[in-house]
Design an enzyme around this catalytic site. Structure first.
Site, PDB file in Angstrom:
ATOM      1  N   HIS A 154     -54.108  31.224 -22.004  1.00  0.00           N
ATOM      2  CA  HIS A 154     -53.203  32.609 -21.929  1.00  0.00           C
ATOM      3  C   HIS A 154     -52.011  32.148 -21.883  1.00  0.00           C
ATOM      4  CE1 HIS A 154     -54.209  32.326 -17.161  1.00  0.00           C
ATOM      5  NE2 HIS A 154     -53.003  33.286 -17.648  1.00  0.00           N
ATOM      6  N   HIS A 178     -48.497  35.518 -20.671  1.00  0.00           N
ATOM      7  CA  HIS A 178     -47.718  36.170 -20.267  1.00  0.00           C
ATOM      8  C   HIS A 178     -46.399  36.459 -19.979  1.00  0.00           C
ATOM      9  CE1 HIS A 178     -51.263  37.220 -17.316  1.00  0.00           C
ATOM     10  NE2 HIS A 178     -51.355  35.796 -16.845  1.00  0.00           N
ATOM     11  N   TYR A 205     -43.732  25.567 -19.326  1.00  0.00           N
ATOM     12  CA  TYR A 205     -44.106  26.136 -19.903  1.00  0.00           C
ATOM     13  C   TYR A 205     -44.276  27.811 -19.754  1.00  0.00           C
ATOM     14  CZ  TYR A 205     -46.657  22.540 -21.884  1.00  0.00           C
ATOM     15  OH  TYR A 205     -46.896  20.846 -22.276  1.00  0.00           O
TER      16      TYR A 205
END
Length: 175
Positions: free
Chosen positions: A59, A61, A147
């Site tokens: 996932h 954000h 990342y």
């Protein structure tokens, strides 16, 4: 069909959570160059500012600020997901409903969106983004996760390199 309420604000600042359909996969970090290229290509067509971003295996954000003349973040997400999916081999398991609709089984259909309205809300979400790899046990320090926009914040002098955040207080966004 469900009617999801979205807040559309031209030039708005938004926090997003976007998930893979199969949260056990690590496609986002395994194919980080494809994801980055997909985002770059869509930003050229449909500009937006990346305020903060973290990509985890399953996932991500981020906080985006849209140009003053648009509120359409949905097209940006649709195209990013599409480009990323097209670049992957077709080896995922597909539920029957997705097969019937000729869909890939990469992404959850929906995503979480929150309109940022105050400086405090913005700061809390930036901290949440940068502390997320710690929260999920991927690293012990924010600086060790490659990342993340955390590194840009350090380069700009906004955060110190040894910042690690307080993950106990960062429950403002769902995972």
């Amino acid at each position: 069909m469900s009617n999801y309420r979205r807040n559309w604000v031209a030039g708005g600042c938004y926090f997003f959570t976007v998930n893979l359909m199969d949260r056990r996969r690590s496609l986002l970090t395994d194919h980080i160059d494809l994801l980055r290229d997909s985002v770059r290509r869509i930003r050229r067509l449909h500009p937006f500012h990346i305020d903060a971003w973290v990509v985890l295996p399953d996932h991500m954000h981020c906080i985006w600020t849209l140009p003053d003349d648009t509120d359409d973040y949905a097209i940006r997400w649709r195209l990013i997901k599409l480009l990323f999916s097209k670049g992957l081999p077709k080896n995922e398991r597909l539920p029957a409903v997705r097969r019937r609709r000729s869909e890939r089984g990469i992404w959850q259909r929906r995503y979480w969106e929150h309109t940022i309205l105050t400086a405090e809300d913005y700061a809390r979400h930036v901290d949440y983004i940068h502390a997320n790899p710690l929260k999920h046990g991927h690293v012990a320090r924010a600086q060790d996760w490659p990342y993340s926009s955390f590194h840009r914040y350090v380069e700009q002098g906004v955060l110190p390199p040894n910042w690690c955040g307080d993950t106990d207080d960062l429950t403002t966004a769902p995972d």
